[in-house]
Scaffold this motif. Structure first.
Motif, PDB file in Angstrom:
ATOM      1  N   ASP A  27       0.738  -1.107  -0.160  1.00 46.44           N
ATOM      2  CA  ASP A  27       0.105  -0.119  -0.079  1.00 46.44           C
ATOM      3  C   ASP A  27       0.854   1.269  -0.057  1.00 46.44           C
ATOM      4  N   GLU A  30       0.429   8.615   1.427  1.00 43.67           N
ATOM      5  CA  GLU A  30       0.882   9.943   0.955  1.00 43.67           C
ATOM      6  C   GLU A  30       2.098  10.371   1.289  1.00 43.67           C
ATOM      7  N   GLY A  51      -0.394   3.722 -11.526  1.00 41.17           N
ATOM      8  CA  GLY A  51       0.529   4.608 -11.118  1.00 41.17           C
ATOM      9  C   GLY A  51       1.858   4.456 -11.555  1.00 41.17           C
ATOM     10  N   THR A  83       4.527   7.156  -7.323  1.00 42.77           N
ATOM     11  CA  THR A  83       3.568   8.217  -7.170  1.00 42.77           C
ATOM     12  C   THR A  83       2.719   7.700  -6.146  1.00 42.77           C
ATOM     13  N   ASN A  85      -0.523   7.395  -6.103  1.00 47.92           N
ATOM     14  CA  ASN A  85      -1.640   6.471  -6.329  1.00 47.92           C
ATOM     15  C   ASN A  85      -1.256   5.120  -6.978  1.00 47.92           C
ATOM     16  N   ARG A  87      -0.129   1.302  -7.439  1.00 47.57           N
ATOM     17  CA  ARG A  87      -0.515   0.042  -6.859  1.00 47.57           C
ATOM     18  C   ARG A  87       0.650  -1.140  -7.313  1.00 47.57           C
ATOM     19  N   ALA A 221       0.933   9.102 -13.207  1.00 44.17           N
ATOM     20  CA  ALA A 221       0.224   9.587 -11.867  1.00 44.17           C
ATOM     21  C   ALA A 221      -0.856  10.573 -12.279  1.00 44.17           C
TER      22      ALA A 221
END
Length: 269
Positions: A27, A30, A51, A83, A85, A87, A221
Motif C-alpha cells: 500500500d 501519501e 501509477g 507516485t 496512487n 498499486r 500519476a
C-alpha cells in the motif's frame, strides 16, 4: 516522489521465506518518503499495476510504468520511489528458480503473468498446494517476457552525478551542453566525451531519456500532457509530443492506453 512501504505481514522478511517465489502487494501512503537503500538475497521484480514507480540502482534509474516490471537480481542495492496512487507488487524469487537476466532490466508483463502475480499476492486465499502451483506457473511465464529498455544510465563520475541530480530536481532546465560544461569547469568537447564514455549516450540523448522517465512517471500519476510538457520546459505541447513519439513510437495518450490494454506489450525497446 516516494512512498512508505506497509507489508501485509509486518514481520515479513522475504529472504527468510522458504518459497521459490513470493509476491507481496504494498500500500502506498501519501508520505513522500523514499525507502532507504537496501538489497535482498532473492531477486526482486517490481511491478506496478497502476501509477508509476522508479527504481534507483548504483548505475542507473529505472522506470516502472503501469503493467510493466523492473527485474533486480539478488544482491542489487536499490531504492524504490512511487507516485502516491501507485498499486505496487514485489515478487521475490529464489536465485536459480527461474532463468532470468543477471542484470537489471525492464520486462513487459503479459496479462497472464499479471494475474498470476496478483493471485500469488493473495497469500491468505490459497492453501500451500495452490500457492505452489501459482508460483510455478509464474516462474514458467516470467522468463518468457520481452526485455525492454527505459532507464537512465547514471555514472559514479562526480560531475555526471551532479548534472543528473540537478536535472532530476529541475527537469525543465534547458541549459545547453556548453552551459553545463561551464558549470563543471570543463570544455564542451570534454563533457561530450565524458557523457558518451560513461553512459553510452550523447548528452542530448541522455537528457531526453531523463525527460521520458519523468514524463511517464507524471503521466502515470494522472498529469496532463500539457502539464508534463510545461514541467519539462518544452516550448509547446506539440514539441513534447513529437519528442515522445519519436522516442517511443506513439504519442503519450496512445502509448499509455496501449500499455493498460495490452498488459505492457506497447513498451518500446
Amino acid at each position: 516522489m516516494g512512498f512508505e512501504l506497509r507489508y501485509p505481514w509486518p514481520d515479513l522478511d522475504p529472504d527468510d521465506v522458504a518459497a521459490p517465489a513470493l509476491a507481496v502487494r504494498l500500500d502506498v501512503t501519501e508520505n513522500r518518503v523514499e525507502a532507504a537503500e537496501h538489497a535482498h538475497r532473492k531477486g526482486q521484480l517490481v511491478f506496478a499495476l497502476g501509477g508509476g514507480v522508479m527504481c534507483r540502482v548504483p548505475n542507473g534509474l529505472w522506470m516502472v510504468p503501469p503493467h510493466c516490471g523492473v527485474w533486480l537480481p539478488g544482491g542489487t542495492r536499490h531504492t524504490n520511489m512511487a507516485t502516491a496512487n501507485a498499486r505496487i507488487f514485489f515478487v521475490f524469487i529464489e536465485p536459480g528458480a527461474a532463468d532470468l537476466p543477471d542484470r537489471c532490466c525492464t520486462l513487459s508483463i503479459s496479462p497472464l503473468l499479471r494475474e498470476l502475480i496478483v493471485a500469488l499476492s493473495d497469500r491468505k486465499q490459497h492453501d500451500a498446494g495452490e500457492a505452489t502451483l501459482i508460483a510455478q506457473l509464474l516462474l514458467n511465464e516470467l522468463p518468457r517476457m520481452p526485455v525492454q529498455q527505459l532507464h537512465l544510465p547514471i555514472s559514479p563520475e562526480p560531475r555526471l552525478q551532479r548534472i543528473a541530480a540537478d536535472l532530476a530536481n529541475d527537469p525543465s532546465d534547458r541549459s545547453t551542453m556548453a552551459e553545463w560544461a561551464g558549470r563543471m569547469a570543463m570544455s564542451e568537447s570534454s563533457l561530450a566525451r565524458l557523457v558518451l564514455s560513461e553512459t553510452g549516450l550523447t548528452f542530448g540523448r541522455w537528457r531526453q531519456q531523463l525527460h521520458l522517465i519523468v514524463a511517464l512517471r507524471d503521466l502515470s500519476a494522472g498529469a496532463s500532457v500539457q502539464q508534463v510538457s510545461t514541467a519539462l520546459g518544452y516550448e509547446s505541447v506539440t514539441a513534447f509530443i513529437t519528442m515522445f513519439k519519436k522516442a517511443l513510437g506513439k504519442p503519450p495518450a496512445k502509448y499509455l492506453s496501449d500499455i493498460v490494454q495490452g498488459g505492457g506489450s506497447a513498451f518500446a525497446a
